[in-house]
Design an enzyme around this catalytic site. Structure first.
Site, PDB file in Angstrom:
ATOM      1  N   GLY A 180      38.949  36.893  43.010  1.00 52.81           N
ATOM      2  CA  GLY A 180      39.504  38.183  42.629  1.00 52.81           C
ATOM      3  C   GLY A 180      40.911  38.078  42.084  1.00 52.81           C
ATOM      4  O   GLY A 180      41.355  38.943  41.329  1.00 52.81           O
ATOM      5  N   LYS A 181      41.633  37.025  42.456  1.00 51.23           N
ATOM      6  CA  LYS A 181      42.950  36.803  41.884  1.00 51.23           C
ATOM      7  C   LYS A 181      42.801  36.270  40.455  1.00 51.23           C
ATOM      8  O   LYS A 181      41.751  35.763  40.075  1.00 51.23           O
ATOM      9  CB  LYS A 181      43.751  35.810  42.740  1.00 51.23           C
ATOM     10  CG  LYS A 181      43.952  36.256  44.189  1.00 51.23           C
ATOM     11  CD  LYS A 181      44.755  37.533  44.262  1.00 51.23           C
ATOM     12  CE  LYS A 181      45.135  37.903  45.700  1.00 51.23           C
ATOM     13  NZ  LYS A 181      43.993  38.278  46.540  1.00 51.23           N
TER      14      LYS A 181
END
Length: 369
Positions: A180-181
């Site tokens: 998700g980063k």
């Protein structure tokens, strides 16, 4: 909308080749070749003297605080708008977090000054959704008072403030590489710093104290197993090599969704500060509807993941797990978070999926009114 097929294929081929080579060594110890290479590549990419690869963003924060000797009886000033992992890292050292009011990433410097005292050892701003405080002013504030500045830049990969990378203003910048980063490896984290002695202490802390550091002979201090595993480092290296593309993609995704809902009544895009070259971590909208937290929860039920509705983001003083600490209320941070819709986007979101999310947000907002 997504990275080019050829680029992704090349990254996967390189990572698979490295992973195969790693597995072929079994049952021999695999060492830390890729973790060390990742550190060197990080430092080169973001212009710092050192990088330390770790097992998570939380580990990065804990190691940074511990490497600067912060512990029992100390206080750390931290943004009232933060995630629980930031507070966990502070408490793991034995220090006490002291919440400073904030809104839209900006710290209340009057509140900061009022809460600075002889027990204060560090300031820890949290760059939620890639938005930053006035880092130049904060750096000067800490320097004038002899305080460590440790940036929680876990969501700020690729953000620049005054032309400089977020996470490189303070003594240390801490990052997460969780899925998700922007720079992801499933799990993992890292620290950027120009302080060589600190980097050695942080690396020693992450290896049970087995590595020597200035003033700390090997085995003289306790530490943790916070090392970045080699398979994780291989994935991280592959994504670091295409970081510019990943950053550009996230910005396009966020711009696409914000444009699609720009004229929805009751929702207003939250613009970044003019000095901020924002990474577009998440589409941010001010919710001007009644019961905004309930509205965010409704969107989560309809498949639009967001920080409040899905993950219950709120100020630290309202977290049940921290009630025993007696943390001070942060009214501006509370009002800010309660009325912020931060939509979760990631590399896998296609343009069609973003359009579907925009449709749901639009219909739910109109019905809500």
């Amino acid at each position: 909308m997504n990275p080019t097929t050829s680029t992704v294929a090349a990254m996967r081929a390189t990572a698979l080749g490295r992973m195969t080579e790693l597995l072929d060594r079994s049952p021999d110890p695999v060492g830390d070749e890729h973790a060390r290479a990742f550190e060197a590549e990080l430092a080169d990419r973001f212009g710092t003297a050192h990088a330390v690869a770790l097992s998570s963003g939380t580990a990065a924060l804990h190691a940074a605080l511990a490497a600067y000797g912060i512990g029992d009886g100390d206080e750390v000033l931290v943004s009232g708008a933060c995630v629980v992992m930031t507070l966990v890292a502070i408490r793991l050292t034995g220090a006490m977090p002291v919440l400073v009011d904030s809104a839209n990433g900006e710290l209340d410097f009057d509140d900061l000054a009022a809460k600075t005292n002889p027990r204060t050892k560090a300031v820890l701003p949290v760059h939620l959704a890639g938005r930053c405080a006035d880092l130049a002013r904060l750096t000067a504030y800490c320097a004038d008072r002899g305080l460590r500045l440790i940036e929680d830049a876990c969501q700020a990969q690729g953000t620049r403030y005054d032309g400089r990378w977020a996470g490189t203003f303070g003594d240390a910048g801490c990052f997460s590489a969780k899925d998700g980063k922007l720079l992801w490896s499933g799990e993992g984290g890292y620290i950027l710093t120009d302080d060589g002695g600190f980097a050695a202490r942080a690396r020693s802390f992450a290896t049970h104290g087995f590595l020597p550091a200035p003033g700390q002979p090997a085995g003289s201090r306790l530490g943790h197993n916070y090392r970045m595993p080699e398979p994780v480092a291989i994935i991280a290296r592959g994504n670091l090599a295409r970081f510019d593309e990943l950053l550009a993609l996230r910005r396009r995704q966020t711009r696409h969704l914000l444009d699609a809902v720009a004229h929805v009544p009751g929702l207003t895009p939250i613009q970044p500060d003019a000095r901020l070259d924002w990474n577009g971590y998440a589409p941010l909208l001010r919710v001007e509807l009644e019961r905004p937290r309930e509205f965010c929860a409704r969107l989560a039920e309809q498949g639009v993941a967001n920080s409040v509705g899905t993950y219950g983001l709120t100020t630290a003083d309202r977290l049940p797990s921290l009630q025993n600490l007696g943390l001070s209320a942060c009214p501006a941070a509370r009002a800010d978070l309660d009325t912020t819709l931060a939509v979760v986007v990631h590399e896998g979101h296609t343009e069609a999926r973003l359009d579907e999310m925009a449709r749901i947000i639009t219909e739910e907002a109109r019905q809500w009114r």
